[in-house]
Write a protein that holds these residues in place. Structure first.
Motif, PDB file in Angstrom:
ATOM      1  N   HIS A 128       0.820  -1.197   0.000  1.00 38.37           N
ATOM      2  CA  HIS A 128       0.000   0.000   0.000  1.00 38.37           C
ATOM      3  C   HIS A 128       0.861   1.257   0.000  1.00 38.37           C
ATOM      4  O   HIS A 128       0.555   2.233  -0.695  1.00 38.37           O
ATOM      5  N   LEU A 129       1.950   1.240   0.764  1.00 33.35           N
ATOM      6  CA  LEU A 129       2.849   2.397   0.786  1.00 33.35           C
ATOM      7  C   LEU A 129       3.552   2.568  -0.567  1.00 33.35           C
ATOM      8  O   LEU A 129       3.753   3.687  -1.038  1.00 33.35           O
ATOM      9  N   LEU A 130       3.905   1.446  -1.204  1.00 38.00           N
ATOM     10  CA  LEU A 130       4.493   1.503  -2.551  1.00 38.00           C
ATOM     11  C   LEU A 130       3.475   2.086  -3.533  1.00 38.00           C
ATOM     12  O   LEU A 130       3.782   2.932  -4.370  1.00 38.00           O
ATOM     13  N   TYR A 131       2.263   1.588  -3.431  1.00 30.77           N
ATOM     14  CA  TYR A 131       1.182   1.983  -4.327  1.00 30.77           C
ATOM     15  C   TYR A 131       0.927   3.486  -4.230  1.00 30.77           C
ATOM     16  O   TYR A 131       0.707   4.171  -5.235  1.00 30.77           O
ATOM     17  N   ARG A 132       0.963   3.989  -3.001  1.00 31.41           N
ATOM     18  CA  ARG A 132       0.706   5.407  -2.771  1.00 31.41           C
ATOM     19  C   ARG A 132       1.915   6.268  -3.120  1.00 31.41           C
ATOM     20  O   ARG A 132       1.831   7.492  -3.078  1.00 31.41           O
ATOM     21  N   GLY A 133       3.061   5.617  -3.371  1.00 34.41           N
ATOM     22  CA  GLY A 133       4.274   6.390  -3.625  1.00 34.41           C
ATOM     23  C   GLY A 133       4.951   6.863  -2.349  1.00 34.41           C
ATOM     24  O   GLY A 133       5.898   7.645  -2.395  1.00 34.41           O
ATOM     25  N   ASP A 134       4.492   6.412  -1.185  1.00 35.32           N
ATOM     26  CA  ASP A 134       5.100   6.814   0.083  1.00 35.32           C
ATOM     27  C   ASP A 134       6.403   6.067   0.331  1.00 35.32           C
ATOM     28  O   ASP A 134       7.295   6.539   1.034  1.00 35.32           O
ATOM     29  N   LEU A 135       6.469   4.876  -0.211  1.00 36.57           N
ATOM     30  CA  LEU A 135       7.682   4.079  -0.146  1.00 36.57           C
ATOM     31  C   LEU A 135       8.140   3.955  -1.591  1.00 36.57           C
ATOM     32  O   LEU A 135       7.325   3.650  -2.474  1.00 36.57           O
ATOM     33  N   GLU A 136       9.445   4.230  -1.840  1.00 34.40           N
ATOM     34  CA  GLU A 136       9.872   4.248  -3.226  1.00 34.40           C
ATOM     35  C   GLU A 136      10.090   2.847  -3.786  1.00 34.40           C
ATOM     36  O   GLU A 136       9.551   2.489  -4.829  1.00 34.40           O
ATOM     37  N   THR A 137      10.884   2.074  -3.074  1.00 36.81           N
ATOM     38  CA  THR A 137      11.159   0.701  -3.498  1.00 36.81           C
ATOM     39  C   THR A 137      11.326  -0.164  -2.268  1.00 36.81           C
ATOM     40  O   THR A 137      11.520   0.320  -1.151  1.00 36.81           O
ATOM     41  N   VAL A 138      11.246  -1.459  -2.502  1.00 35.99           N
ATOM     42  CA  VAL A 138      11.568  -2.440  -1.472  1.00 35.99           C
ATOM     43  C   VAL A 138      12.692  -3.300  -2.031  1.00 35.99           C
ATOM     44  O   VAL A 138      12.593  -3.803  -3.156  1.00 35.99           O
ATOM     45  N   VAL A 139      13.738  -3.435  -1.247  1.00 37.35           N
ATOM     46  CA  VAL A 139      14.865  -4.258  -1.684  1.00 37.35           C
ATOM     47  C   VAL A 139      14.685  -5.667  -1.139  1.00 37.35           C
ATOM     48  O   VAL A 139      14.448  -5.861   0.057  1.00 37.35           O
ATOM     49  N   ASN A 140      14.729  -6.619  -2.027  1.00 36.25           N
ATOM     50  CA  ASN A 140      14.700  -8.012  -1.615  1.00 36.25           C
ATOM     51  C   ASN A 140      16.093  -8.351  -1.079  1.00 36.25           C
ATOM     52  O   ASN A 140      17.077  -8.354  -1.822  1.00 36.25           O
ATOM     53  N   THR A 141      16.197  -8.620   0.220  1.00 39.17           N
ATOM     54  CA  THR A 141      17.528  -8.788   0.832  1.00 39.17           C
ATOM     55  C   THR A 141      18.225 -10.042   0.336  1.00 39.17           C
ATOM     56  O   THR A 141      19.444 -10.144   0.397  1.00 39.17           O
ATOM     57  N   ALA A 142      17.483 -11.013  -0.151  1.00 38.25           N
ATOM     58  CA  ALA A 142      18.111 -12.237  -0.678  1.00 38.25           C
ATOM     59  C   ALA A 142      18.737 -11.987  -2.050  1.00 38.25           C
ATOM     60  O   ALA A 142      19.887 -12.318  -2.290  1.00 38.25           O
ATOM     61  N   SER A 143      17.938 -11.372  -2.955  1.00 41.49           N
ATOM     62  CA  SER A 143      18.411 -11.232  -4.335  1.00 41.49           C
ATOM     63  C   SER A 143      19.043  -9.881  -4.624  1.00 41.49           C
ATOM     64  O   SER A 143      19.722  -9.710  -5.628  1.00 41.49           O
ATOM     65  N   GLY A 144      18.779  -8.906  -3.754  1.00 41.76           N
ATOM     66  CA  GLY A 144      19.270  -7.560  -4.013  1.00 41.76           C
ATOM     67  C   GLY A 144      18.402  -6.787  -4.995  1.00 41.76           C
ATOM     68  O   GLY A 144      18.655  -5.617  -5.269  1.00 41.76           O
ATOM     69  N   ASP A 145      17.304  -7.425  -5.546  1.00 36.25           N
ATOM     70  CA  ASP A 145      16.416  -6.719  -6.481  1.00 36.25           C
ATOM     71  C   ASP A 145      15.706  -5.560  -5.791  1.00 36.25           C
ATOM     72  O   ASP A 145      15.314  -5.664  -4.624  1.00 36.25           O
ATOM     73  N   ARG A 146      15.549  -4.487  -6.543  1.00 41.52           N
ATOM     74  CA  ARG A 146      14.770  -3.342  -6.042  1.00 41.52           C
ATOM     75  C   ARG A 146      13.392  -3.416  -6.693  1.00 41.52           C
ATOM     76  O   ARG A 146      13.277  -3.356  -7.919  1.00 41.52           O
ATOM     77  N   LEU A 147      12.371  -3.559  -5.863  1.00 46.93           N
ATOM     78  CA  LEU A 147      11.022  -3.799  -6.377  1.00 46.93           C
ATOM     79  C   LEU A 147      10.139  -2.571  -6.232  1.00 46.93           C
ATOM     80  O   LEU A 147      10.064  -1.978  -5.156  1.00 46.93           O
ATOM     81  N   GLY A 148       9.443  -2.196  -7.331  1.00 44.71           N
ATOM     82  CA  GLY A 148       8.371  -1.207  -7.254  1.00 44.71           C
ATOM     83  C   GLY A 148       7.059  -1.932  -7.004  1.00 44.71           C
ATOM     84  O   GLY A 148       7.033  -3.147  -6.766  1.00 44.71           O
ATOM     85  N   PHE A 149       5.972  -1.186  -7.053  1.00 46.15           N
ATOM     86  CA  PHE A 149       4.666  -1.775  -6.740  1.00 46.15           C
ATOM     87  C   PHE A 149       4.367  -2.987  -7.620  1.00 46.15           C
ATOM     88  O   PHE A 149       4.027  -4.068  -7.140  1.00 46.15           O
ATOM     89  N   ARG A 150       4.515  -2.807  -8.958  1.00 44.42           N
ATOM     90  CA  ARG A 150       4.155  -3.897  -9.867  1.00 44.42           C
ATOM     91  C   ARG A 150       4.976  -5.156  -9.595  1.00 44.42           C
ATOM     92  O   ARG A 150       4.425  -6.259  -9.504  1.00 44.42           O
ATOM     93  N   ALA A 151       6.272  -4.993  -9.428  1.00 48.25           N
ATOM     94  CA  ALA A 151       7.128  -6.163  -9.202  1.00 48.25           C
ATOM     95  C   ALA A 151       6.888  -6.763  -7.817  1.00 48.25           C
ATOM     96  O   ALA A 151       6.932  -7.976  -7.632  1.00 48.25           O
ATOM     97  N   PHE A 152       6.597  -5.896  -6.837  1.00 49.59           N
ATOM     98  CA  PHE A 152       6.384  -6.395  -5.472  1.00 49.59           C
ATOM     99  C   PHE A 152       5.123  -7.260  -5.409  1.00 49.59           C
ATOM    100  O   PHE A 152       5.130  -8.342  -4.828  1.00 49.59           O
TER     101      PHE A 152
END
Lengths: 358, 358
Positions: free
Chosen positions: A48-72
């Motif tokens: 929800h925070l990604l969707y609202r743009g309040d959180l920019e990305t989430v980093v997957n700590t295992a793979s190092g991928d930076r995820l936006g809303f669609r990928a998350f």
């Protein structure tokens, strides 16, 4: 400035540092606090925070991928993440805060199959008050009767519209007089699937609302047609001269074991001072009148009752149909669940479902 | 002076002499004329005359017994005599004449499973005009879809109330534009049981009414959530970048063979210029809009469509529920019957059922 979250696949939460505690938890009810200013978010909160743009990305700590809303949301494997997200976002947009229905999001989580604890308007997770437990299902998810709990059920349809149902236990009671003025041994004939009671005292219909007069002839004491349920109940009490067993046997012939369940519920309602009449025109088993003094001054019937065995499994589409119809005719939909092998009127659970706009 | 009838078990009719022809047939539409002034009555007609006191008794020519109304109906063995009598009496009391739907009562009887031919108000069996064919069933009598015919279906519930349904074939048509303005290859993700289309041209939603915008973010071209049916239809036409086969496969996973039937009906409706959207809130498969120019100026949806296989068997209680709900929301209930193994949109029959007050 947008923050970045760190998603750890192992523990399934998204950690956010910086001023996240003040910014997301304290002022807007997301997540639960960790050490310092860090908070932990459930995936639905992070989405929800990604969707609202309040959180920019989430980093997957295992793979190092930076995820936006669609990928998350694409990486959320759960079948029901989509529907839970939709309801979470809907209630948020209506101004409510809600948390996953488990510790440590809330300290005293509701039981059952609840997905979220919804807080009273203006309150959040830290205020120690829960307005209701919320369960969320897709329209294709069946729901066993045994899983009904007081609270709110949200159903997301195939086009992502949400319907909210308030689920309550509901004991029907009334002041109608079932038995005091019953006649004795009225002449009656058993037809194929109904019973004709020949010219019983007027009060049987007029006061206690059994049967339906045969129209077209003028009599002070009209001949009544009774359903097999009414006839079984009346025969049991000696009011008509048919063997109760014969009537029940006929009932089972025409509708199988459903007849016994319906007779248990019919009898329970009569004993609670409520008059059940057929709910056929509403697709239900009964419509009920709580306070019948006479048929002439009959009020509006209050409930539609549908009878099911206790191990019944509801399909959300059928629930929607029943509750919608009941609402449209200003009645409340009640499900009477009859335990297998229940004797008499024990072992009946009563649940009401009503549409709710949060 | 009341007359007496003679019931012959072998040919199943009640003969009445005296001035019966003039008195019952010519002026009131009962029976059919025999030699001289004698007429022959079907049992239901004789029962009605007994019930009204117009016929005093009927003599059973085999046993010599003289039967009044109670004894006469008690000896009618057929399971459905009771329900046919109730409907016959009801229509008579509303001022209509009706005859058994067979020769020699009427010279050109309606086919199918009709029980009665009902004449236009003010007309009778001799006038050569039939208003509609009437079929009568009890609320516990299932009715195979293949037996639906244009005409009227009367259902008698367990408490002897009657509901009349007008049955018509009904080809939905409209002027909505389904395909002219479809985009090409929009980015889309398949979730568990829905599809997200990422920022397609506005017209996909606004003009052709596919999907449902994800709310809460402001964009000129909102991201749409589509049902699997919408997505399968759009993928088939290259409007989104998913394999049509993959979407259909997912549809079958979540709702079995029902998905293919619904997709046939969805496609047929789109091809007929009608926009189907989910009917979930009404417990139906679709609600439909015949003339969509834009979502902003969307009118009221006209039909509720429920999809069944062609060999489906209706339960009257479910019919009552569907038709009642549709009526309550000012829509018409339509059943789409899809033939087994039908390819594409051929082999769909459309039937409307509406409540009728004779």
């Amino acid at each position: 400035m947008s923050l970045e979250g760190r998603f750890d696949v192992d523990d399934g939460v998204v950690r956010v540092g910086g001023d996240a505690r003040q910014r997301y938890h304290d002022s807007r009810g997301y997540g639960y606090p960790l050490e310092g200013n860090e908070i932990a978010l459930a995936p639905v909160e992070a989405a929800h925070l990604l969707y609202r743009g309040d959180l920019e990305t989430v980093v997957n700590t295992a793979s190092g991928d930076r995820l936006g809303f669609r990928a998350f949301i694409a990486r959320e494997p759960g079948d029901d993440f989509g529907v839970r997200f939709l309801v979470y976002a809907d209630l948020r947009s209506r101004g409510f805060y809600l948390s996953p229905a488990s510790e440590p999001w809330v300290s005293d989580p509701p039981g059952g199959e609840a997905d979220f604890a919804v807080f009273p308007r203006g309150k959040g997770p830290g205020d120690g008050e829960i307005a209701y437990a919320l369960r969320i299902i897709g329209e294709r998810t069946d729901i066993p009767a045994a899983e009904l709990r007081e609270g709110v059920l949200a159903v997301v349809d195939e086009e992502s519209e949400i319907t909210y149902f308030e689920v309550d236990s509901r004991d029907p009671t009334g002041t109608s007089d079932a038995d005091a003025s019953l006649p004795e041994g009225c002449a009656a004939d058993l037809l194929a699937d109904r019973v004709v009671v020949w010219e019983p005292p007027l009060g049987l219909y007029e006061r206690t609302f059994y049967g339906q007069p045969l129209e077209g002839r003028e009599y002070d004491e009209p001949t009544l047609q009774c359903s097999l349920l009414e006839a079984a109940y009346l025969a049991e009490r000696g009011a008509i001269d048919l063997e109760p067993g014969t009537v029940r046997e006929r009932g089972r012939e025409v509708e199988g074991e459903r007849f016994d369940r319906r007779l248990s519920v019919y009898t329970a309602l009569r004993e609670r001072g409520v008059v059940p009449k057929t709910g056929y025109k509403f697709g239900a088993d009964f419509r009920t009148y709580a306070d019948v003094e006479s048929v002439e001054n009959l009020g509006h019937s209050e409930l539609l009752v549908r009878v099911h065995p206790a191990d019944y499994v509801f399909e959300p589409r059928d629930l929607a149909l029943d509750v919608r119809l009941a609402h449209g005719v200003r009645k409340t939909m009640v499900f009477a669940l009859v335990a297998d092998g229940a004797e008499g009127t024990n072992g009946i659970e009563w649940w009401s479902l009503e549409r709710l706009t949060p």
